[in-house]
Write an enzyme that holds these catalytic residues in place. Sequence first.
Site, PDB file in Angstrom:
ATOM      1  N   LYS A 112      -2.004   7.853 -29.155  1.00  0.00           N
ATOM      2  CA  LYS A 112      -3.114   7.525 -30.039  1.00  0.00           C
ATOM      3  C   LYS A 112      -2.962   8.152 -31.427  1.00  0.00           C
ATOM      4  O   LYS A 112      -3.552   7.690 -32.394  1.00  0.00           O
ATOM      5  CB  LYS A 112      -4.430   7.972 -29.418  1.00  0.00           C
ATOM      6  CG  LYS A 112      -4.625   7.464 -27.990  1.00  0.00           C
ATOM      7  CD  LYS A 112      -5.712   6.490 -27.881  1.00  0.00           C
ATOM      8  CE  LYS A 112      -5.977   5.814 -26.553  1.00  0.00           C
ATOM      9  NZ  LYS A 112      -5.152   6.074 -25.417  1.00  0.00           N
TER      10      LYS A 112
HETATM   11  C1  PLP Z   1      -4.923   5.145 -24.479  1.00  0.00           C
HETATM   12  C2  PLP Z   1      -3.759   5.362 -23.607  1.00  0.00           C
HETATM   13  C3  PLP Z   1      -3.139   4.303 -22.948  1.00  0.00           C
HETATM   14  C4  PLP Z   1      -3.635   2.883 -23.027  1.00  0.00           C
HETATM   15  O1  PLP Z   1      -3.742   2.417 -24.326  1.00  0.00           O
HETATM   16  P1  PLP Z   1      -4.459   1.035 -24.633  1.00  0.00           P
HETATM   17  O2  PLP Z   1      -4.972   1.144 -26.016  1.00  0.00           O
HETATM   18  O3  PLP Z   1      -5.504   0.889 -23.616  1.00  0.00           O
HETATM   19  O4  PLP Z   1      -3.417   0.003 -24.512  1.00  0.00           O
HETATM   20  C5  PLP Z   1      -2.033   4.584 -22.179  1.00  0.00           C
HETATM   21  N1  PLP Z   1      -1.570   5.842 -22.039  1.00  0.00           N
HETATM   22  C6  PLP Z   1      -2.143   6.875 -22.657  1.00  0.00           C
HETATM   23  C7  PLP Z   1      -1.596   8.238 -22.451  1.00  0.00           C
HETATM   24  C8  PLP Z   1      -3.245   6.676 -23.470  1.00  0.00           C
HETATM   25  O5  PLP Z   1      -3.810   7.714 -24.090  1.00  0.00           O
END
Ligand code: PLP
Length: 496
Positions: A112
């Site tokens: 993120k």
């Molecule tokens: C947020 C997240 C995801 C999933 O991301 P999306 O935006 O739902 O596709 C996968 N792995 C981790 C570690 C995350 O923080």
Amino acid sequence: MNTTFHSTRSSSKKLTSRQAIRQGLASDGGLFVTDDLGKQQVDVAELIGKSYQDMARTVLGVLLPDFSASELDECVRAAYGSQWLDSAITPLKPLGDDYVLELFNGPTSAFKDVALQILPQFMARTATGAMSANEKVMVLTATSGDTGKAALAGFADTPGTGITVFYPEGKVSEIQRLQMTTQSGSNVNVCAVRGNFDDAQSAVKRIFGDKDLATTLEEENGVSLSSANSINVGRLVPQVVYYFAAYAQLVERGAIKVGNEVEFIVPTGNFGDILAGYYAKKLGLPVGRLTVASDRNNVLFDFLTTGTYNRERPFYQTTSPSMDILVSSNLERMLYYMSEGDTELVRSLMNDLANNNSFTIPKTLLKRIRGLFSCGWADEEQVSQAIADCWNANHYVIDPHTACGYHVLEQAPRETGMPRVLLSTASPYKFPRVVGKALGLDTAGTDFDCMDRLSEAANTTAPKNLRGLEHAAERFTDVIAIDEMSDYVRNVSQQL
Ligand SMILES: *Cc1c(COP(=O)(O)O)cnc(C)c1O
């Protein structure tokens, strides 16, 4: 003025990308999209050998046409600098016959960061003008674990902006919780809510739709609300860049030639990470296949298999909390583009979802979607096995989210001959207990003891930002009910 952004549910009202970022969610509940996506292509050959920052300037320049080149340059410099542990930002590494794209080398050790290091930079450049000195934005976010910390880190002490994060009490890992409750900054608020992530996210969406609250905040405090969840187009577009970066690295290694197709396997819940890959394809990147990897909350797997999306199902709290999602918000954008911009269809599907908890897409549409998107999923046992398998086969440690993807990769027949890239979304040190258990390590004691043992076994170092949490002071201890969230937002907005 380049006003092409509109709701997935209606194209009557058009905004600039700046306005879309500031607003977050369209007023009819839809997500912002533009029909210009793909009209201007990115020349992949030109990106080979370039830095991540250069690629970001090029790709973002196409996706956010009303930002000037110098503005984007400032944003990129601030977002992708020395706070990253690897100068490639998203390094690609071999993994047996396949590849892994590490997205977790940012300041909070989850993917993120790629978006949330730059979103505050975009947001700071969206003030509408004359009265900008008094305009303030309160960013609201519901988190299933990783978004919250990444948003806090991105927005902390950003002038004119506040950030409020709600997380489901007891449903994030201990490290994730500490990452949030120890956040510094005078403009940050963190609050646990009683419920699961979907409850919190739905409540945040209701708060965004509350016109009376919006008027009060605007008139009394000069505050408007915005979102840092992946429904915000400013969250989505930075993620498109790493698909190009992965491709360029494959070319640089001699694994492919420009023009060859590549498959990406993407651990996803809200459909944000994988949707960015679809955007990259629309911009001209040779993406041959996008594979959705889900955890036991496999609502996307069922949807892509049957054409029916049904949120009325048990919610499982798994070892991959950031993918424990039943309402996959960004799917709406994929449906919009895959139906060739059929806002009526999207609106009626989303009405069905709101009223009946499910929707079914036309067969022809499902067929078209399946032409590009594959899917798979892993239960917790399989996740644990995948972590062990990946270590045994490659001496590379993966986190439980990435492990969902590794499991799908292991299961899938290698029929196409396309190079396969697994997106790795979090540092294994964020989930040291689950990972330690999977690797057969001693997991007695605290998460920090588990980190130290993992470090010793894997011969890698825990990121300082995680290891250092053991002695950081917790600042936020509030726990509230879902229906108290609106009042909480009002209170913190008054203090902004
Ligand atoms: C947020 C997240 C995801 C999933 O991301 P999306 O935006 O739902 O596709 C996968 N792995 C981790 C570690 C995350 O923080």
